[in-house]
Design a protein around this motif. Structure first.
Motif, mmCIF file in Angstrom:
data_model
loop_
_atom_site.group_PDB
_atom_site.id
_atom_site.type_symbol
_atom_site.label_atom_id
_atom_site.label_comp_id
_atom_site.label_asym_id
_atom_site.label_seq_id
_atom_site.Cartn_x
_atom_site.Cartn_y
_atom_site.Cartn_z
ATOM 1 N N TRP A 308 74.354 3.438 22.379
ATOM 2 C CA TRP A 308 73.003 4.009 22.288
ATOM 3 C C TRP A 308 72.973 5.454 22.792
ATOM 4 N N VAL A 309 73.866 5.783 23.723
ATOM 5 C CA VAL A 309 73.922 7.156 24.246
ATOM 6 C C VAL A 309 74.467 8.095 23.163
ATOM 7 N N ALA A 312 71.918 8.541 20.522
ATOM 8 C CA ALA A 312 70.854 9.451 20.958
ATOM 9 C C ALA A 312 71.309 10.902 20.841
ATOM 10 N N ASP B 99 72.109 1.872 33.803
ATOM 11 C CA ASP B 99 72.679 2.391 32.559
ATOM 12 C C ASP B 99 72.834 3.908 32.673
ATOM 13 N N PHE B 100 73.348 4.522 31.622
ATOM 14 C CA PHE B 100 73.627 5.953 31.673
ATOM 15 C C PHE B 100 72.337 6.765 31.892
ATOM 16 N N ALA B 101 71.226 6.266 31.366
ATOM 17 C CA ALA B 101 69.949 6.974 31.531
ATOM 18 C C ALA B 101 69.557 7.009 33.008
ATOM 19 N N LEU B 154 68.382 12.455 25.692
ATOM 20 C CA LEU B 154 68.001 11.041 25.725
ATOM 21 C C LEU B 154 66.506 10.887 25.462
ATOM 22 N N SER B 161 66.745 5.376 23.401
ATOM 23 C CA SER B 161 67.133 6.236 24.523
ATOM 24 C C SER B 161 65.884 6.743 25.240
ATOM 25 N N ARG B 164 64.643 3.961 27.491
ATOM 26 C CA ARG B 164 65.491 3.755 28.669
ATOM 27 C C ARG B 164 65.312 4.864 29.710
#
Lengths: 330, 258
Positions: A308-309, A312, B99-101, B154, B161, B164
């Motif tokens: 998803w990253v 995005a 998560d990455f966010a 994001l 994204s 998140r």
């Protein structure tokens, strides 16, 4: 970090190429000229190198996992910073090698997918676990040491981008090797528990490291073409012997015992070692090493969790690219 | 056998330095947890880079704290032999990666503050802190750039994204107030020109945060209740687990050299 055990060339499926061009190509190789991305090259040369370089890149990336296992538990801040920097170097090598492989016409995505689906291999050594801090020392000392032995000749490989990548990679690997040896030295001179930890790590890594050089020469059918193309310059057994001869005195200096009671030094000074258990090697290659499943699962999870990253980032880049056009159309 | 925690005496300058060192170490440790597991190899490199900056800052600050304290402690004793209640970091930096966010939002909120803070600290009357500040400021300028770019990507990327990163911003917002709090222990240092008043930086912090979130099409969280306690050792439950991992070898093998 490393490749030799994985080399296979494609003598069988080589296309019938224009004979003159093939001869000219071989003449350039024989004259020690470097082959560059835009030069003509036999399809099999391209395929062999793509496979070897991408497997080398996969090994760097998968190799981050066993060492990464100790970053959060490194026993001092100095060690923590050094290990994080080291694993970051491995990632850098991976990126650098994927870029070198891409010059041969296959995209990084394709190569990574081949690894994640199990079609393309990485070095078997990373299918062994890092159980204690001493394993971080042993990997630096032995695994990186074996990698350097294999990679120094690759600095003179006939394919320019690979050879140049190897020059840089080798410099960093020798630094890692010294760092690993220094970890072992600290442990070997430490408490009895630390020394036992170091010896145990050597016991577990020694034989798998010897297997990194690949099957014995008599059993290896794949080296001929790679040798002719100057991708490979020494045989598996030659490199293995060089490594052992260099490593035995280091183990003696550390006061550690190499787990091969049958080892003797011959009249020429070479250390003769006992039979390697090639059944274990084949089992690990076949997916039955202690960590094969964990390693692939970890790489797949990182890939899937990151999807998803990446989507995005791609979506945002596309929006940005379209924006001026949209404005112009208004 | 396990190694016991050290005793630390905390006159204002030691306490002040340990607080900043702990911020750097804990956030650096969190970033290092990503190594080998990031969404892209480039991001593995970047997260490790930022983690290394922070661990480097932590080391310099611990060394200075040890020198000022003068009780024979050192960087590793501070890092490895203090209990959760002796740790002085902000609650924000100990929050799990998620998560990455979430990781990027935490980095963004903190780096925008730290960049302003250390830039101001370059004028400190304490020469060591001013020198540490000069190096840290350069590093945080990069952290701000990197994390801001990701907030925008994001936020303005896909629905997924956006969702998140908005949740991450909402969840972490309550930990941002602690960055600007001043207690009595630091008031004296601020008055003496050794430390800067973080409260004075809040309008500029909020301006940058608002601009980036706006470009990212994200909403500034409205909840203004702020959590605090990290500076006096009242942490969230997460820090104990982080320390049990970070300290495991030093605690298990008392007195060994690594």
């Amino acid at each position: 970090m490393y490749t030799q055990a994985l080399n296979t060339s494609d003598g069988d499926d080589r296309h019938v190429e224009d004979a003159t061009r093939s001869a000219q190509f071989q003449a350039r190789i024989d004259a020690d000229e470097r082959i560059e991305p835009n030069d003509w090259m036999p399809a099999a040369y391209r395929k062999t190198l793509t496979r070897q370089i991408s497997q080398h890149a996969h090994s760097e990336i998968v190799g981050m996992l066993p060492e990464g296992n100790w970053i959060t538990r490194a026993p001092s801040l100095r060690r923590k910073a050094a290990l994080l920097a080291k694993v970051q170097d491995e990632c850098g090598h991976g990126l650098y090698l994927y870029a070198a492989a891409e010059t041969l016409g296959t995209s990084r995505e394709e190569m990574v997918d081949a690894m994640l689906t199990g079609k393309s291999r990485y070095s078997s050594i990373f299918n062994y676990p890092t159980l204690t801090w001493a394993d971080i020392g042993a990997i630096g000392w032995l695994v990186d040491g074996a990698a350097i032995m294999n990679q120094i000749p690759l600095c003179r490989c006939s394919y320019g981008p690979y050879a140049r990548a190897m020059i840089r990679v080798c410099k960093e690997e020798s630094f890692h090797q010294r760092q690993g040896f220094e970890i072992m030295l600290t442990l070997a001179r430490g408490t009895p528990e630390q020394k036992a930890m170091a010896q145990n790590a050597l016991d577990r890594w020694w034989w798998p490291v010897l297997m990194m050089f690949g099957p014995p020469d008599q059993a290896s059918q794949h080296s001929d073409t790679s040798t002719k193309w100057k991708i490979k310059r020494f045989s598996n057994d030659e490199l293995r012997q060089k490594f052992i001869d260099a490593t035995v005195p280091q183990a003696q200096f550390l006061g550690l015992t190499i787990p091969d009671p049958g080892m003797t030094q011959d009249a020429e000074g070479h250390w003769r070692y006992s039979e390697i258990d090639w059944t274990e090697f084949k089992q690990v290659l076949a997916g039955n090493g202690p960590c094969n499943r964990d390693r692939l699962a970890a790489r797949r999870k990182a890939h899937d969790d990151g999807a998803w990253v990446r989507e995005a980032a791609a979506a945002y880049a596309a929006k940005r690219a379209n924006r001026p056009v949209a404005q112009a159309a208004e | 056998m396990t190694a016991a925690s050290i005793q630390v005496s905390e006159p204002p300058l030691v306490l002040y330095t340990l607080r900043r060192a702990d911020d750097a170490l804990i956030l650096g440790h969190r970033l290092s947890e990503w190594c080998g597991h990031a969404p892209a190899m480039e991001e593995d490199m970047a997260l490790a880079n930022m983690g290394l900056d922070l661990i480097g800052q932590a080391r310099e600050l611990y060394i200075y704290a040890a020198k000022v304290e003068g009780k024979g402690n050192d960087e590793d004793k501070f890092a490895y032999l203090r209990d959760v209640r002796q740790y002085r970091n902000l609650l924000l930096v100990e929050q799990p990666n998620g998560d990455f966010a979430r990781t990027m939002t935490r980095q963004f909120f903190y780096a925008v503050f730290a960049d302003l803070y250390w830039r101001a600290m370059m004028m400190s009357r304490d020469a060591t802190l001013a020198a540490i500040a000069a190096k840290a400021e350069k590093e945080f300028a990069y952290h701000v750039r990197h994390s801001s770019e990701w907030m925008i990507r994001l936020g303005d990327g896909t629905d997924e994204s956006h969702r998140r990163v908005q949740i991450a911003a909402d969840d972490l917002w309550a930990f941002t107030g602690e960055m600007f709090v001043v207690d009595d222990a630091e008031r004296g240092l601020i008055d003496a020109g050794i430390a800067v008043d973080p409260a004075s930086l809040r309008p500029r912090w909020l301006k940058t945060i608002s601009e980036v979130l706006s470009e990212a099409t994200l909403t500034i969280p409205q909840n203004d209740w702020m959590q605090k306690g990290g500076r006096i050792g009242h942490h969230t439950e997460h820090l104990g687990h982080l320390l049990s991992e970070l300290q495991s070898l030093q605690r298990s093998f008392p007195g060994a050299t690594w």
